[in-house]
Design a protein around this motif. Structure first.
Motif, PDB file in Angstrom:
ATOM      1  N   MET A 155       0.835  -1.209   0.000  1.00  0.00           N
ATOM      2  CA  MET A 155       0.000   0.000   0.000  1.00  0.00           C
ATOM      3  C   MET A 155       0.867   1.255   0.000  1.00  0.00           C
ATOM      4  O   MET A 155       0.569   2.224  -0.718  1.00  0.00           O
ATOM      5  CB  MET A 155      -0.897   0.024   1.245  1.00  0.00           C
ATOM      6  N   ALA A 156       1.930   1.240   0.801  1.00  0.00           N
ATOM      7  CA  ALA A 156       2.831   2.398   0.878  1.00  0.00           C
ATOM      8  C   ALA A 156       3.515   2.633  -0.469  1.00  0.00           C
ATOM      9  O   ALA A 156       3.639   3.778  -0.930  1.00  0.00           O
ATOM     10  CB  ALA A 156       3.874   2.187   1.972  1.00  0.00           C
ATOM     11  N   GLN A 157       3.950   1.566  -1.118  1.00  0.00           N
ATOM     12  CA  GLN A 157       4.617   1.697  -2.418  1.00  0.00           C
ATOM     13  C   GLN A 157       3.656   2.258  -3.460  1.00  0.00           C
ATOM     14  O   GLN A 157       4.026   3.117  -4.259  1.00  0.00           O
ATOM     15  CB  GLN A 157       5.177   0.359  -2.880  1.00  0.00           C
ATOM     16  N   ARG A 158       2.435   1.780  -3.429  1.00  0.00           N
ATOM     17  CA  ARG A 158       1.432   2.272  -4.382  1.00  0.00           C
ATOM     18  C   ARG A 158       1.248   3.779  -4.235  1.00  0.00           C
ATOM     19  O   ARG A 158       1.201   4.508  -5.220  1.00  0.00           O
ATOM     20  CB  ARG A 158       0.109   1.546  -4.166  1.00  0.00           C
ATOM     21  N   TYR A 159       1.185   4.250  -2.980  1.00  0.00           N
ATOM     22  CA  TYR A 159       1.027   5.694  -2.773  1.00  0.00           C
ATOM     23  C   TYR A 159       2.287   6.451  -3.195  1.00  0.00           C
ATOM     24  O   TYR A 159       2.211   7.479  -3.886  1.00  0.00           O
ATOM     25  CB  TYR A 159       0.684   6.005  -1.315  1.00  0.00           C
ATOM     26  N   ALA A 160       3.457   5.938  -2.796  1.00  0.00           N
ATOM     27  CA  ALA A 160       4.719   6.630  -3.101  1.00  0.00           C
ATOM     28  C   ALA A 160       4.982   6.709  -4.603  1.00  0.00           C
ATOM     29  O   ALA A 160       5.465   7.726  -5.089  1.00  0.00           O
ATOM     30  CB  ALA A 160       5.879   5.923  -2.397  1.00  0.00           C
ATOM     31  N   LYS A 161       4.670   5.657  -5.336  1.00  0.00           N
ATOM     32  CA  LYS A 161       4.995   5.604  -6.771  1.00  0.00           C
ATOM     33  C   LYS A 161       3.886   6.156  -7.668  1.00  0.00           C
ATOM     34  O   LYS A 161       4.169   6.733  -8.709  1.00  0.00           O
ATOM     35  CB  LYS A 161       5.297   4.162  -7.203  1.00  0.00           C
ATOM     36  N   GLU A 162       2.629   5.955  -7.256  1.00  0.00           N
ATOM     37  CA  GLU A 162       1.512   6.324  -8.131  1.00  0.00           C
ATOM     38  C   GLU A 162       0.662   7.457  -7.576  1.00  0.00           C
ATOM     39  O   GLU A 162      -0.212   7.968  -8.283  1.00  0.00           O
ATOM     40  CB  GLU A 162       0.622   5.095  -8.367  1.00  0.00           C
ATOM     41  N   GLY A 163       0.850   7.790  -6.291  1.00  0.00           N
ATOM     42  CA  GLY A 163       0.042   8.841  -5.678  1.00  0.00           C
ATOM     43  C   GLY A 163      -1.368   8.410  -5.332  1.00  0.00           C
ATOM     44  O   GLY A 163      -2.200   9.237  -4.977  1.00  0.00           O
ATOM     45  N   ARG A 164      -1.643   7.122  -5.415  1.00  0.00           N
ATOM     46  CA  ARG A 164      -2.985   6.605  -5.107  1.00  0.00           C
ATOM     47  C   ARG A 164      -2.984   6.010  -3.705  1.00  0.00           C
ATOM     48  O   ARG A 164      -2.382   4.971  -3.463  1.00  0.00           O
ATOM     49  CB  ARG A 164      -3.411   5.549  -6.119  1.00  0.00           C
ATOM     50  N   ASP A 165      -3.675   6.693  -2.792  1.00  0.00           N
ATOM     51  CA  ASP A 165      -3.768   6.196  -1.426  1.00  0.00           C
ATOM     52  C   ASP A 165      -4.849   5.120  -1.373  1.00  0.00           C
ATOM     53  O   ASP A 165      -5.784   5.122  -2.174  1.00  0.00           O
ATOM     54  CB  ASP A 165      -4.112   7.338  -0.462  1.00  0.00           C
ATOM     55  N   LEU A 166      -4.698   4.214  -0.456  1.00  0.00           N
ATOM     56  CA  LEU A 166      -5.602   3.076  -0.377  1.00  0.00           C
ATOM     57  C   LEU A 166      -6.333   3.085   0.953  1.00  0.00           C
ATOM     58  O   LEU A 166      -5.713   3.144   2.013  1.00  0.00           O
ATOM     59  CB  LEU A 166      -4.806   1.779  -0.539  1.00  0.00           C
ATOM     60  N   TYR A 167      -7.643   3.034   0.890  1.00  0.00           N
ATOM     61  CA  TYR A 167      -8.497   2.935   2.066  1.00  0.00           C
ATOM     62  C   TYR A 167      -9.095   1.537   2.076  1.00  0.00           C
ATOM     63  O   TYR A 167      -9.383   0.964   1.025  1.00  0.00           O
ATOM     64  CB  TYR A 167      -9.587   4.003   2.028  1.00  0.00           C
ATOM     65  N   PHE A 168      -9.289   0.978   3.259  1.00  0.00           N
ATOM     66  CA  PHE A 168      -9.759  -0.394   3.375  1.00  0.00           C
ATOM     67  C   PHE A 168     -10.633  -0.513   4.618  1.00  0.00           C
ATOM     68  O   PHE A 168     -10.693   0.396   5.442  1.00  0.00           O
ATOM     69  CB  PHE A 168      -8.568  -1.366   3.437  1.00  0.00           C
ATOM     70  N   ASN A 169     -11.311  -1.641   4.748  1.00  0.00           N
ATOM     71  CA  ASN A 169     -12.165  -1.906   5.907  1.00  0.00           C
ATOM     72  C   ASN A 169     -11.538  -3.000   6.760  1.00  0.00           C
ATOM     73  O   ASN A 169     -10.900  -3.909   6.238  1.00  0.00           O
ATOM     74  CB  ASN A 169     -13.564  -2.338   5.464  1.00  0.00           C
ATOM     75  N   ILE A 170     -11.760  -2.894   8.059  1.00  0.00           N
ATOM     76  CA  ILE A 170     -11.287  -3.907   9.008  1.00  0.00           C
ATOM     77  C   ILE A 170     -12.498  -4.420   9.778  1.00  0.00           C
ATOM     78  O   ILE A 170     -13.296  -3.630  10.279  1.00  0.00           O
ATOM     79  CB  ILE A 170     -10.270  -3.321  10.008  1.00  0.00           C
ATOM     80  N   THR A 171     -12.638  -5.741   9.862  1.00  0.00           N
ATOM     81  CA  THR A 171     -13.694  -6.355  10.662  1.00  0.00           C
ATOM     82  C   THR A 171     -13.048  -7.108  11.815  1.00  0.00           C
ATOM     83  O   THR A 171     -12.157  -7.933  11.592  1.00  0.00           O
ATOM     84  CB  THR A 171     -14.545  -7.329   9.817  1.00  0.00           C
ATOM     85  N   VAL A 172     -13.496  -6.809  13.031  1.00  0.00           N
ATOM     86  CA  VAL A 172     -12.961  -7.451  14.232  1.00  0.00           C
ATOM     87  C   VAL A 172     -14.109  -8.152  14.946  1.00  0.00           C
ATOM     88  O   VAL A 172     -15.159  -7.542  15.190  1.00  0.00           O
ATOM     89  CB  VAL A 172     -12.317  -6.412  15.181  1.00  0.00           C
TER      90      VAL A 172
END
Length: 157
Positions: free
Chosen positions: A78-95
């Protein structure tokens, strides 16, 4: 006086966590600890006829932390995607807390639009045989899907 039965205390090991990233679900069996917190935002309010300062809730912020075994590249990807492409990633967590020994049932909470604050890109530690990493995150919404039932109290005999 009635007391809480020890069997109804929830074991921290009895539960599951999943990450839903762009429709793909990853089981987070590598998570050691997870904690999510809602922090209220409040304004101080002074009114006529009351000498003290009152407080009015005006919003909230969601944040959390996870300690994980260093065995997944998910957050580094996810960090690489943001650093290289500028696309931040949001996701859901279920606990889900679900201790089969307890009579209070399970609790399931979904955290929506989670976003990691920082990511360890690489790690070595000669003093530690089990590498872990701490990750802080924010979330924008949540939903309590299942709630614990009230524990039955045991009467003194």
């Amino acid at each position: 006086m009635p007391f809480l039965k020890a069997a109804d205390v929830i074991s921290g090991q009895e539960g599951t966590i999943t990450f839903n990233v762009e429709g793909s679900v990853e089981v987070g069996a590598y998570v050691k600890t997870f904690e999510a917190t809602l922090e209220k935002q409040k304004e101080e309010i002074r009114t006529l006829g009351h000498r003290g300062t009152q407080h009015k809730t005006t919003g909230w912020t969601g944040s959390g932390t996870m300690e994980m075994y260093y065995v997944t590249s998910l957050f580094r990807e996810m960090a690489q995607r943001y650093a290289k492409e500028g696309r931040d990633l949001y996701f859901n967590i279920t606990v889900e807390n679900n201790d089969p020994t307890s009579s209070i049932g399970r609790q399931t909470v979904v955290f929506y639009d989670c976003n990691v604050d920082s990511t360890i890109l690489a790690k070595l530690d000669v003093e530690n045989t089990a590498l872990t990493e701490d990750t802080a995150f924010t979330f924008d919404d949540f939903q309590l899907l299942n709630s614990f039932s009230a524990p039955g109290l045991q009467a003194n005999r």
